[in-house]
Design a protein around this motif. Sequence first.
Motif: not given
Lengths: 227, 386
Positions: A224, A141, A81, A217-221, A213-214
């Motif tokens: 992962q 983003g 993170r 979030a896609g980047y974070v996904g 933010a979306l």
Amino acid sequence: MISMIRMRLGGFVWTARAVPPLAAGLVALVVLHGRAGAEATEAYGVSAVVLFPILAWQTKLLLDTEPDTQRRLVVVAAGRRAEFVGGLLAAGLVGLALVPVALAVPWLVGGVAVPDRPGEVGTGLAIGLWAHLLALPAAVGLGALASRAAVTRPLYGVMILICGVAGTFVFGLEESVVPWLAPPVLAVARASTAGPTGTEFALLTGHALLWSALVIAGYVGLRQRRA
Amino acid sequence: MWQSPLVRLDRVWLRYRYRGPWILRDVELELGPGRSAVVLGHEGVGKSTLLQLVAGVLRPTRGTVRDRPATIGWVPERFPADQPHTVHRYLTAMGSIRGLSGSDLVATVDDWMERLDLEPYRDVRLSALPRETAQKVGLAQALLQPPDLLILDEPWEGFDEATRELIPELIEEVREDGGAVLVSDHRGETDRLPDAEQWTIADGLVSVVFPTAAEGAEAEGVSVIELAVPTFRVAGVVADLRAAGHQVLRVRSVDPSAETTGPAAEAVETEETPTVGSADAAAGAPGEVPAGTTGRAAAAGSAPAVGATSPTHAVPAGSAGARGVDPGAAGSGAPGTAGESAPRAGGPARAGTPAGPTGADATTPPGPSSVTGAAPGAGVASRAGG
């Protein structure tokens, strides 16, 4: 976190990867505003539109500077993170550094007509700052989503960047039936030119932040799944 | 006394993409404090993947990695030297990322630079470093904060000789501090860590050899297994055996004319009937063995291989085809059981020493050959003819 950001920024600057987007941004601003003599609010709205793809490209370059294995070493040392938050913050800081440049250049090249009333300068700067700050997180983003850490092949990253920018401009047109699919970069430029109402200000700010933010979030996904 | 594991892999499966081949399958492992383990296997079999799973770089597709310690030092197989930072600046930044600051950070970085002989390169950019020196920077960054778990990916591959000699010492220091160490090795250098557990990877399956090689050899002795191997596969089989931690004592060719004579039957019988301590079985020609060659690999006593899902199988001392020998003799390459009647295939390739797989190439002439090996582990991977 600070040392992680400093390390990324150092690599970005020392490898001279910071130069191409900076140069491209300056050239675009000078060409766009040179002796245009427009109102400040209109000039800044257009600046934000022009800077959007450059900021996204800059983010991709920054995040791609670090070798994959070094990124993994940082993941092991600091946690997953912290590593990707550090990358996004570094990209945000570099983008933020371009905003004052983008606000100053129109004045330096005669792109902005000196207003009759002194208060209009402050209003123009405030609206310009708002327009650029809304474009920044969306661009970061998009650039992050196109970075090597998020995609499996370099070609996919380039395609995401190109399609993202093209989609922003196409879906952002006034006649678009799906403007919410893209960050409101063009809508903010239109609102800046006309002078945004309170409702417009709130709606466009919310739209831009939600879209950013979306995408993040896609980047974070994607991160992962990938090391 | 049993200590709770430092890190545990619970039924871990991993593949890199959807519907891609499984790199690791149903892996169940644990590593306790103060322990060390060597991951053995071919190049590309998944050793680095396993290490990165344990390090937290990769996430399992299925299953979980639990109890991962807070401080992990990971040294990748190749340090990413393509960076503009100088050695000192890089180590300072990594130390800071690891939470060091102030005088602690300065002292720690200086200590490791001195210990790993990096001082002359203090202000040299990473991208300008020789590969072995860059690899030492990778080692230093992993040790800036005393790791609870140190993970070394092929540590005998990229370092200079002095650092290779230093690595067992560093591993011991981590273990003495209560940390665990995980090492991958495809060069057969496990003798540098004589008391490490051995984990073998093949076909995505990981088997753990318990007890450790040294304990097993001491407690149970060493056995010799004869293998019949097609000559063109000798090098590969030797490499397999060494990668699995076994000792290949010798490679010899077999007189093809003997295939239809008496010793052939003896050799076949040896495969089926325990002939503990027999010296003449090794002399047997392959006879009905289709490969036309015979060989022996030694396996330690009776402790079974842990991990029933592994393709390896345990061969207790005294079981079919295995003969017990003195561990010391096996280690020295002179088990006293070598068949002398068959022609030598260029002599043993550093018999009894887990040398690199290429050792077999140099000693394997064309024509029938046999492999004789000693394995001080508790299980032997016997894929001869397979």
